[in-house]
Structures are given as C-alpha cells and as structure tokens.
Design a protein around this motif. Structure first.
Motif, mmCIF file in Angstrom:
data_model
loop_
_atom_site.group_PDB
_atom_site.id
_atom_site.type_symbol
_atom_site.label_atom_id
_atom_site.label_comp_id
_atom_site.label_asym_id
_atom_site.label_seq_id
_atom_site.Cartn_x
_atom_site.Cartn_y
_atom_site.Cartn_z
ATOM 1 N N LEU A 31 74.516 27.930 14.051
ATOM 2 C CA LEU A 31 73.731 28.984 14.709
ATOM 3 C C LEU A 31 72.343 28.535 15.151
ATOM 4 N N ALA A 44 67.145 29.596 17.323
ATOM 5 C CA ALA A 44 68.457 30.249 17.365
ATOM 6 C C ALA A 44 69.279 29.755 18.541
ATOM 7 N N LEU A 69 71.742 36.325 16.889
ATOM 8 C CA LEU A 69 70.712 35.906 15.933
ATOM 9 C C LEU A 69 69.348 35.920 16.603
ATOM 10 N N CYS A 102 66.214 38.370 15.405
ATOM 11 C CA CYS A 102 64.852 37.879 15.098
ATOM 12 C C CYS A 102 63.826 38.473 16.055
#
Length: 753
Positions: free
Chosen positions: A56, A111, A116, A120
């Motif tokens: 990721l 990322a 993801l 964030c």
C-alpha cells in the motif's frame, strides 16, 4: 525495506508508548523517535530507495522528499513544544496527537492505494480539528475549529468523487498502475477528474474565498499553528503532484488553479498589510503564499510548487514559533511604530527618502527585472519555451521589486551599501529558486515527457495567462499611484474608503456569517422544500403500484416521506422506540427481498440529504438519533441489505451513549450538558470514536457501505450522496462539540469516566 518500515513505524510506536510512560519522559521519547525517523527518511531519499516494496506504500521521489520534509518540521515542533507546552493541561495528549498527525502525514505522501490516500487526507482535517480545539474551554477555539473541519471535510468530497471516477474507469486503486494506464490509454472523462483534484487542493490550501478557516484558527497552541501553516495548508501542491498523470488531459483545472491562485496571492498580500495581530498577519501571509503556490501549479510548474511549499513551510514554521517572543516584547515596549499603510492611505503621509526619485525607481524596477531574467537565463536554458514562464518572470520581478523597496526603506542612511548587498542577495535567492525548480523535476516526475505535456496544456490558453499578468500589473500600478498621491495636497479621495474596505477583510467574515444564517434557516424549512422533489420522483418512477412489502420496508428501513413518521417516534420516545424499530427492520430485511429501482435509489439519496440537514437542529440525543436512523439506513437501499449489520452498531453505540448521559447526568440535552471532555475524558474519547464510525469515516466499516453505494449509482446521484455524507458528518460534529467542549456545568455531577 527495513529502513522504510522502521521510519514509518517509529511515530506509531511512540504514540503507543504514551500509555506506559510518564508524560515528560514520553515527550522526550517522542522527540527522539521523530528525530531518528527523520534521519532514516533522509538516508532513504539520498539512497533513492524508490523500489522498496511495502504493501500500500510507494517510496518514489515525491513521497520520499516530502516524508523527510514532514519529519523535519515535526522534529522542530516536537522539540519546541517540550518546554512551550510543559505547563499546559493535556501535555501527554498533545504529544500523542503530534505523533498521530506525523504518522498520518507520512502515510498520506507515501500512499500507493487511493483509499488509503483518501483516508489520510480526511483524517488530516479531523486531527487538525482536535489539535485546534486543544484549549477546549474557550468558545472561540471550537467555533473556529468547527469552521476548519467543515472546510476540510468539504475538500474531501471532490477528491472522493475523483477516486470513484478513476476506479470505475480503470478498476484499480493503485496509483502506480494508474500512472501507467492513464499515460498509455486515457479512459473516461479524465479532464473532470483533474478538475476535481484541483478543486479539492484549492479548498485544502486556503484559497479565497475558502481562506478564513486558516486565518481565524489561531486559538490552538502556537506549535499547532506552526504545523498547520508549515505542512497541512500546503496539501494542494502535494495532491496536484501525486495526480500529475491526469493533467496532460486537463481542460479547465489548471486555468482554475491559475486564476484562483493569482487572486488569492494579491488579496492575501493586501489583507496581510492591514493586520495588527501578528498571528493573523502571518495567517494572511500564508494565504498569499498559497496563492503563489497554486498559481505555479496553474502554469504547469509542479516541481516549483513543491519547492515553494517546502521553503515557505520551514520559513513560516519558524515565524510562528518565534511569534510568542515577539508578542511578549511588544507588551513591554509602548513605543510601537505607526502602521505605514495607515500613514499612506489615511494620513496621506509617505516616508521621506534621501535617494533621488529617478535612481530609486531604476533600482526598484529595472534592477529586479534584470536579476530575474539573468537568473532564469543562467539556470534555465529554454527560458521562454512556454508562455506560462512569462508569469513566473513577471511575479519574480514584482516580488523582487518589493524586496528591494523594503531594503531601501530600512537602509536609507547607507543607500549604496544597501543596494549592493540587496542586489547580490536577491540574485542568490532567485538563482536558488530557479535551480531548485529545475533540479526537482526529474525527482518528482521521472516519467518521460510528462512535465512537457503538462506545460503544453498549461500554455494552451494564452488569454488566461495574459489576463493574469495584466490584472496583476494593473493592481501594482494602482498601488504605486495611490502611494504617490498620498502626500499631495489634493490626495485621491479613494484612500479612506479603500482602507475601510481592507480593514474589514473585504467583508468575507460578514458574508460567511450571512451564509451560515441562511443554511440554519434552511434546516428549518427542509420539510417544505423536499416534498415537491419527492412527488417528482414518486410520480415519474415505477413505484406507482407499490406493494405492501415495499411499503413496510420504506417505513422501517425508512425512506422519505415515511421516514418522518419513524423520525417523530424516535425523537419523542427514543429510549423505547429505537431498539424496537431496529429489531423490526432486521426481521423485515431478513425475510423480504430489497427491491432495486432507480426511483428508490433517488429517494434514498434524498432521505440522506434531508435528515442530515435536519440533524443540525438537534438539541438532544433523542433528536439526533431521530435523524440519524433514517439517514444511515438510507445507505442500506443503496449498498445492499448485508450492510445493515455494519450501520446499525453505530446507531446502537450512540443510543448507549445517550442512555449513559441520561442516567449519569440526568439529561441528554446538548444545550444543558457541557464540558464532558474535561470531566469525563474516557467517555468523550469513546463518543468521538463512535461519532466517527457513524459519519462514515474512511477507516470505519460504515465507509464501505458508502463506497458500495457510490459504485452502484451514477455520477450525478453520487455527487448528491457525497453531499449527504458531508452534511451528516458536519451535523455530528456540531452536536458532539456542544456536550464535549466548553466549561463544565457547576450544577451537574460528572462521574469519573
């Protein structure tokens, strides 16, 4: 791979250690861990470890560079905060939040998975809100903290819509795969995606008219302001560079960034000159600089925007950290000099200069122009290959002229020495600026031809470029004329009115208050506004012959207008009715098929919007649950009945929170109970977590219901669905802050929980 894993893990391990260590020891350990992470990230950057394989995550040039920058700023703020915050309540909580924020920002820039990245991006606004409301007793702290959170959450909407469009077009969340796929074969409306990315970056980067969250969010600790101005507000430059692969197909996004950026740069700088509060002046200074940054993105200079972001961030962080000492010194000294802007515009006075006017004009106008052209000619060989570089030349000249004017004003006693030193320093500064922009291109954009394609797209609209230059030149000339005529016997009559308008911040705060009142009144009129829309969908769809089974489902898995009935019962008898309604809904969904119909989808989206807006009126837990029940369960119609088991726990946890408040405080009213964060910290923490769960926060299970719903709807319904998501989360924040923040009530007994 080991270095990368350690660098990422240290902030998380430091945050976990807060549970076991004494607060002063934990603060020192947090600073040490951040320092070690910074050294490791610097080593990773120098070694060029872009091929590290961590699930990721992606350690490319952009991510590694910004990771080192984030850790450097965080290290400075950690070290400064050790002494600055030592007498504050919540010392341990403050450093815990710093560690979590550092970890979140690292994951954001590294990322490789779009969800993801979005999680964030969203969490950045939530953590900033918690840090800004650190002084939880002050009314202004959470009022302006709410304002900041609303703006950041609003910025999440276009980014999530852009991610949805990319996923539907290419079927992947991997940024690395998307870069290869889009550059090889464009699919879908990529110009819409690039426009959405720019809009999200503009909102997050405090561009006018969405700049007030930055200027007024000063009630948090000074190190938080430094972190906000050094890193968080620069997020627009990162987002544009991370999705740079979209901009060869852009049509309007770069033009929008250029025009909004140039307006923000000019107005932000003007409003900065009018402030007598040092933090507010620094805030408007940041607004102006963010305008320059977005303007650089608009002309295609993506790498230059990253350099601008880092240079300004480090500079502004040190200014904020030193602003406290400036305030203390100012309190001791009563001989505060007069504001020169006030002297020029109101008193019609200008500073007397010993230097001849002609020589002064040549030095401040012609010399900067020669320096700017010379620096670009030396370090950038193809100086005018693209029309957009004219903009950079012009603004380099205007900024350099302003710097020299200030230098001459300070050094009137030795004008020759000041001129020589100023010219040499300015040439070095311009050379570093141009050289850094050229050097970062290959690091940030290693893909062959990408930078050139972006520059060609940015240069395609000559009208925007020339219009921006002419607008800026006109404003510069107007400023010179006003200052020149200020000392004349018959000054220009516009001086006093101009000063009055600028001192009121061009009425942006007043406009925001009017808009707030409008939406507050709108929340009381939703019942009347939604009925015609419902009738349109109902009469024009396939529900004319609705079955009894569907009627039962729309009542207990409520859709508008039947949702008003369930909402009324929960508001009136929430302790007794909510568990019964949830049980009936479970039985019906288990035994009856959930019909699939576009009209039902439309009604579900309308239900979410309608009850989310009504939730702003909630004055108690019962009223809030009465609106949340139909709002959340509308997602079941959109995502599938299997998501019922993901959504209902949020409602039941909030229900249990309300029961506990009712039993322990004797009231569940938001207008009466208050100060829970101070008196009941554990309950407050759990209540925040449950609220995040209920408003479909990205890491929480309910977010998957939202995502599934977005995949099943078209773009127009998806945009309305995201509007409902935004309103629902905002309503929960407003309700939560009423009972968590403020001073504790003297006539209430708070249990120690």
């Amino acid at each position: 791979m080991l270095l990368e894993a350690i660098a990422i893990s240290l902030p998380a391990l430091s945050a976990i250690s807060s549970l076991f260590l004494e607060k002063r020891l934990y603060a020192r350990l947090s600073t040490i861990a951040t320092g070690i992470s910074f050294l490791l990230s610097l080593l990773i950057l120098l070694l060029g470890r872009g091929s590290a394989d961590i699930p990721l995550l992606r350690f490319d040039g952009l991510g590694s560079l910004l990771a080192s920058y984030i850790l450097l700023v965080s290290l400075v703020i950690h070290k400064y905060s050790e002494n600055y915050m030592k007498d504050e309540q919540g010392y341990r909580r403050y450093f815990f939040l710093l560690d979590i924020m550092t970890l979140n920002l690292l994951l954001l820039v590294l990322a490789d998975h779009m969800l993801l990245l979005f999680a964030c991006w969203h969490l950045m606004g939530v953590l900033l809100y918690i840090l800004l409301t650190f002084n939880h007793r002050r009314l202004e702290a959470f009022e302006y903290g709410n304002f900041a959170l609303f703006t950041h959450r609003f910025a999440d909407v276009p980014l999530l819509l852009a991610i949805l469009m990319l996923y539907k077009a290419y079927g992947t969340f991997s940024v690395s795969e998307l870069i290869k796929a889009t550059l090889a074969e464009p699919k879908g409306e990529l110009w819409v995606v690039s426009l959405l990315v720019i809009v999200s970056g503009l909102l997050k980067s405090a561009q006018i008219p969405f700049h007030l969250w930055l200027v007024y969010s000063m009630e948090g600790p000074t190190p938080v302001s430094a972190l906000m101005h050094a890193g968080i507000v620069n997020a627009g430059a990162f987002l544009a560079n991370r999705f740079a692969f979209l901009f060869p197909y852009d049509q309007y996004g770069l033009n929008l960034a250029f025009m909004v950026g140039i307006i923000t740069a000019i107005l932000g700088s003007m409003l900065m000159l009018m402030q007598n509060d040092i933090k507010k002046a620094l805030g408007y200074s940041t607004v102006g600089q963010m305008g320059y940054m977005m303007m650089e993105i608009g002309v295609g200079a993506f790498a230059l925007a990253v350099y601008h972001m880092m240079a300004h961030g480090i500079f502004k962080a040190t200014l904020f950290l030193s602003s406290g000492s400036v305030i203390h010194e100012a309190r001791k000294d009563t001989n505060i000099p007069r504001d020169e802007v006030y002297d020029a515009l109101v008193r019609k006075e200008v500073s007397q200069r010993e230097m001849p006017v002609v020589l002064y004009g040549v030095l401040t106008l012609l010399v900067p122009l020669l320096l700017v052209v010379g620096a670009h000619a030396v370090f950038e060989y193809e100086i005018l290959r693209y029309k957009t570089q004219l903009v950079l030349l012009f603004f380099g000249w205007a900024t350099s002229a302003q710097i020299l004017i200030n230098l001459f004003r300070l050094g009137r006693e030795k004008p020759l020495l000041t001129s020589v030193l100023g010219v040499l320093s300015l040439f070095v500064l311009l050379s570093v600026y141009v050289l850094a922009g050229e050097s970062l291109k290959n690091l940030i954009m290693p893909y062959e031809g990408l930078q050139e394609r972006i520059m060609e797209v940015a240069s395609s609209n000559t009208a925007f470029i020339l219009g921006g230059i002419l607008l800026s030149l006109l404003l510069v000339m107007v400023g010179w004329v006003l200052v020149y005529f200020a000392s004349k016997d018959k000054p220009v009559e516009v001086h006093l009115s101009l000063y009055a308008h600028l001192s009121r911040e061009l009425y942006f705060p007043d406009i925001y208050r009017l808009v707030g009142r409008f939406f507050k009144r709108l929340s009381y009129l939703t019942s009347f506004g939604a009925v015609p829309l419902y009738l349109f969908y109902y009469d024009g769809g396939s529900l004319r012959g609705v079955s009894f089974d569907v009627l039962l489902l729309t009542l207990f898995v409520p859709l508008f207008p039947l949702s008003l009935i369930t909402s009324y019962f929960i508001r009136r008898f929430w302790i007794y009715s909510l568990p019964a309604l949830v049980g009936i809904a479970f039985v019906l969904l288990w035994n009856l098929p959930l019909p699939s119909d576009r009209v039902l989808y439309s009604l579900a989206v309308l239900t979410l919007l309608f009850h989310s807006l009504r939730a702003f009126q909630s004055q108690s837990m019962g009223e809030l649950l009465g609106e949340l029940y139909p709002a959340l369960l509308s997602l079941v119609w959109l995502s599938g009945k299997e998501h019922f088991l993901l959504i209902v726990p949020a409602l039941l946890l909030l229900f249990l929170s309300g029961l506990y408040l009712k039993a322990s405080l004797g009231t569940a009213s938001f207008t009466y109970a208050g100060g829970l964060l101070e008196k009941m910290p554990l309950f407050s923490f759990l209540f925040v977590v449950v609220s995040l769960y209920a408003c479909m926060f990205p890491p929480m299970p309910t977010f998957y219901s939202l995502w599934e719903a977005l995949l099943k709807t078209d773009i127009s319904l998806g945009a309305l669905l995201l509007a409902g998501w935004f309103l629902l989360g905002s309503a929960l924040v407003v309700s939560a802050c009423r009972i968590l923040y403020g001073k504790p009530k003297e006539d209430l007994y708070y249990p120690n929980f």
